[in-house]
Design a protein around this motif. Structure first.
Motif, PDB file in Angstrom:
ATOM      1  N   ARG A  42       0.831  -1.199   0.000  1.00 16.72           N
ATOM      2  CA  ARG A  42       0.000   0.000   0.000  1.00 16.72           C
ATOM      3  C   ARG A  42       0.872   1.259   0.000  1.00 16.72           C
ATOM      4  NH1 ARG A  42      -5.120  -0.266   0.738  1.00 16.72           N
ATOM      5  NH2 ARG A  42      -4.980  -2.247   1.826  1.00 16.72           N
ATOM      6  N   GLU A  46       0.797   4.324  -2.657  1.00 13.81           N
ATOM      7  CA  GLU A  46       0.599   5.712  -2.220  1.00 13.81           C
ATOM      8  C   GLU A  46       1.715   6.615  -2.736  1.00 13.81           C
ATOM      9  OE1 GLU A  46       0.304   5.289   2.003  1.00 13.81           O
ATOM     10  OE2 GLU A  46      -1.811   4.693   1.928  1.00 13.81           O
ATOM     11  N   HIS A  93      -7.254   4.474 -11.596  1.00 11.16           N
ATOM     12  CA  HIS A  93      -8.486   4.193 -10.858  1.00 11.16           C
ATOM     13  C   HIS A  93      -8.257   3.084  -9.825  1.00 11.16           C
ATOM     14  CE1 HIS A  93     -12.731   3.688 -10.052  1.00 11.16           C
ATOM     15  NE2 HIS A  93     -12.594   2.391 -10.293  1.00 11.16           N
ATOM     16  N   GLU A  94      -7.599   2.024 -10.248  1.00 12.96           N
ATOM     17  CA  GLU A  94      -7.364   0.918  -9.326  1.00 12.96           C
ATOM     18  C   GLU A  94      -6.430   1.315  -8.185  1.00 12.96           C
ATOM     19  OE1 GLU A  94      -6.072  -3.719  -9.485  1.00 12.96           O
ATOM     20  OE2 GLU A  94      -7.261  -2.850 -11.096  1.00 12.96           O
ATOM     21  N   GLN A  97      -8.492   3.347  -5.723  1.00  9.72           N
ATOM     22  CA  GLN A  97      -9.386   2.458  -4.986  1.00  9.72           C
ATOM     23  C   GLN A  97      -8.620   1.630  -3.967  1.00  9.72           C
ATOM     24  OE1 GLN A  97     -12.759   2.284  -5.200  1.00  9.72           O
ATOM     25  NE2 GLN A  97     -12.602   4.043  -6.561  1.00  9.72           N
ATOM     26  N   TYR A  98      -7.452   1.150  -4.350  1.00  8.23           N
ATOM     27  CA  TYR A  98      -6.639   0.310  -3.484  1.00  8.23           C
ATOM     28  C   TYR A  98      -6.130   1.086  -2.267  1.00  8.23           C
ATOM     29  CZ  TYR A  98      -2.772  -2.724  -2.042  1.00  8.23           C
ATOM     30  OH  TYR A  98      -1.910  -3.523  -1.328  1.00  8.23           O
ATOM     31  N   THR A  99      -5.690   2.325  -2.474  1.00 11.41           N
ATOM     32  CA  THR A  99      -5.149   3.076  -1.359  1.00 11.41           C
ATOM     33  C   THR A  99      -6.246   3.618  -0.447  1.00 11.41           C
ATOM     34  OG1 THR A  99      -5.044   5.074  -2.721  1.00 11.41           O
ATOM     35  CG2 THR A  99      -3.039   3.747  -2.559  1.00 11.41           C
ATOM     36  N   GLU A 100      -7.448   3.791  -0.968  1.00 10.70           N
ATOM     37  CA  GLU A 100      -8.542   4.297  -0.137  1.00 10.70           C
ATOM     38  C   GLU A 100      -9.208   3.206   0.694  1.00 10.70           C
ATOM     39  OE1 GLU A 100     -11.216   6.327  -2.729  1.00 10.70           O
ATOM     40  OE2 GLU A 100      -9.988   8.146  -2.768  1.00 10.70           O
ATOM     41  N   SER A 101      -9.031   1.952   0.294  1.00 10.45           N
ATOM     42  CA  SER A 101      -9.691   0.869   1.032  1.00 10.45           C
ATOM     43  C   SER A 101      -8.942   0.465   2.276  1.00 10.45           C
ATOM     44  CB  SER A 101      -9.863  -0.336   0.129  1.00 10.45           C
ATOM     45  OG  SER A 101      -8.619  -0.864  -0.265  1.00 10.45           O
TER      46      SER A 101
END
Length: 101
Positions: A42, A46, A93-94, A97-101
């Protein structure tokens, strides 16, 4: 089929290969699966996103700057490789989405 330029029949192997290629092109392919695949750390995602947004701001401020464009393209390429997506929009986009989850 005839070779239009000379009026000679096309070899059977070439005609068969062409028909197979057309059939393969018309056959719908299944959508790529979304997993399972390895995801980056992650923190790495970021950092790559941060570099992308910084490069985008720099390019927006100076659109004619070649170095800014190279840094921007490099950051997009890094995101594509990191997220395993060939399309920069999908990779961005991915990554978001990955860093926000």
């Amino acid at each position: 089929m005839l070779d239009a330029a000379r009026g000679i029949p096309v070899p059977a192997g070439a005609e068969r290969a062409l028909r197979q290629a057309v059939r393969a092109a018309r056959t719908p392919r299944p959508a790529p699966s979304s997993g399972p695949y390895l995801l980056p750390l992650r923190e790495d995602a970021e950092k790559a996103l941060g570099r992308y947004f910084e490069a985008r701001l720099r390019l927006t401020a100076a659109p004619a700057d070649r170095e800014a464009r190279c840094v921007f393209e490099d950051s997009l390429f890094t995101l594509c490789v990191l997220m395993g997506r060939p399309c920069p929009a999908e990779a961005l986009h991915e990554a978001v989405q990955y860093t926000e989850s």
